[in-house]
Design a protein around this motif. Structure first.
Motif, short mmCIF file in Angstrom:
data_model
loop_
_atom_site.label_atom_id
_atom_site.label_comp_id
_atom_site.label_asym_id
_atom_site.label_seq_id
_atom_site.Cartn_x
_atom_site.Cartn_y
_atom_site.Cartn_z
N LEU A 36 0.82 -1.21 0.00
CA LEU A 36 0.00 0.00 0.00
C LEU A 36 0.86 1.26 0.00
O LEU A 36 0.57 2.22 -0.72
N LEU A 37 1.92 1.25 0.78
CA LEU A 37 2.81 2.41 0.81
C LEU A 37 3.52 2.60 -0.54
O LEU A 37 3.73 3.73 -0.98
N ASP A 38 3.86 1.50 -1.19
CA ASP A 38 4.46 1.58 -2.53
C ASP A 38 3.46 2.19 -3.52
O ASP A 38 3.85 2.97 -4.38
N HIS A 39 2.20 1.84 -3.37
CA HIS A 39 1.18 2.42 -4.25
C HIS A 39 1.07 3.93 -4.01
O HIS A 39 0.95 4.71 -4.96
N ALA A 40 1.13 4.34 -2.76
CA ALA A 40 1.07 5.77 -2.45
C ALA A 40 2.25 6.50 -3.07
O ALA A 40 2.09 7.59 -3.65
N GLU A 41 3.43 5.91 -3.00
CA GLU A 41 4.62 6.53 -3.57
C GLU A 41 4.51 6.63 -5.10
O GLU A 41 4.84 7.66 -5.68
N ALA A 42 4.04 5.57 -5.73
CA ALA A 42 3.87 5.60 -7.20
C ALA A 42 2.85 6.65 -7.60
O ALA A 42 3.05 7.37 -8.59
N SER A 43 1.77 6.77 -6.84
CA SER A 43 0.76 7.79 -7.13
C SER A 43 1.32 9.19 -6.97
O SER A 43 0.99 10.09 -7.75
N ALA A 44 2.19 9.39 -5.99
CA ALA A 44 2.81 10.70 -5.79
C ALA A 44 3.69 11.07 -6.97
O ALA A 44 3.66 12.22 -7.45
N LYS A 45 4.45 10.11 -7.48
CA LYS A 45 5.30 10.37 -8.64
C LYS A 45 4.47 10.70 -9.88
O LYS A 45 4.80 11.62 -10.63
N GLU A 46 3.39 9.94 -10.06
CA GLU A 46 2.50 10.21 -11.20
C GLU A 46 1.87 11.59 -11.07
O GLU A 46 1.76 12.32 -12.05
N GLN A 47 1.48 11.95 -9.86
CA GLN A 47 0.88 13.27 -9.64
C GLN A 47 1.89 14.37 -9.95
O GLN A 47 1.54 15.36 -10.59
N ASP A 48 3.12 14.20 -9.52
CA ASP A 48 4.16 15.20 -9.82
C ASP A 48 4.33 15.39 -11.32
O ASP A 48 4.47 16.53 -11.81
N THR A 49 4.29 14.30 -12.07
CA THR A 49 4.41 14.37 -13.53
C THR A 49 3.24 15.13 -14.14
O THR A 49 3.43 15.99 -15.01
N LEU A 50 2.04 14.86 -13.67
CA LEU A 50 0.85 15.53 -14.19
C LEU A 50 0.85 17.01 -13.83
O LEU A 50 0.47 17.86 -14.66
N VAL A 51 1.27 17.35 -12.63
CA VAL A 51 1.33 18.75 -12.21
C VAL A 51 2.34 19.51 -13.07
O VAL A 51 2.08 20.64 -13.50
N ALA A 52 3.47 18.87 -13.35
CA ALA A 52 4.48 19.52 -14.20
C ALA A 52 3.91 19.79 -15.59
O ALA A 52 4.14 20.87 -16.16
N LEU A 53 3.16 18.85 -16.12
CA LEU A 53 2.54 19.05 -17.43
C LEU A 53 1.52 20.19 -17.36
O LEU A 53 1.49 21.06 -18.22
#
Length: 125
Positions: A36-53
């Motif tokens: 579950l914590l790994d999923h949270a971390e992956a979601s955070a990275k994806e969110q950072d990518t989307l925010v940058a876009l």
């Protein structure tokens, strides 16, 4: 373009991560928490990518870019929700007080040695 304008009943959507979450109880508790914590971390990275876009584009060029921004914003908010939920769910697993065994039963030694039942039928004493 009919699929855009017609109201059709859709098939149920299945989320693979939620399906895996349903079966996390089959794993040792700490491994389940870590997934579950790994999923949270992956979601955070994806969110950072989307925010940058989001922050590098001009989203007011035309209706397609405006609608593109709507979809992008949904992705950003969805990733944020997934992070919050995954941290909450990990804490629920970490602190759960279980009525039964805390880990999946994999030890059959007790049944093999006869300690679960002395071998005597209680009605024949």
């Amino acid at each position: 373009m009919r699929w855009l304008t017609e109201n059709r009943e859709s098939r149920p959507l299945r989320n693979p991560m939620l399906l895996q979450t349903f079966f996390l109880g089959l794993l040792p508790r700490e491994e389940a928490v870590q997934r579950l914590l790994d999923h949270a971390e992956a979601s955070a990275k994806e969110q950072d990518t989307l925010v940058a876009l989001r922050d590098t584009e001009d989203w007011d060029k035309d209706m397609l870019t405006v609608c593109g921004r709507l979809v992008l914003e949904h992705g950003i908010r969805q990733r944020e929700l997934e992070q919050e939920w995954a941290h909450w769910a990990a804490e629920q697993l970490r602190t759960a007080t279980l009525a039964g065994p805390a880990e999946p039963a994999t030890d059959t030694h007790q049944a093999d040695t006869g300690t679960a039942n002395s071998g005597q039928d209680e009605t024949s004493s």
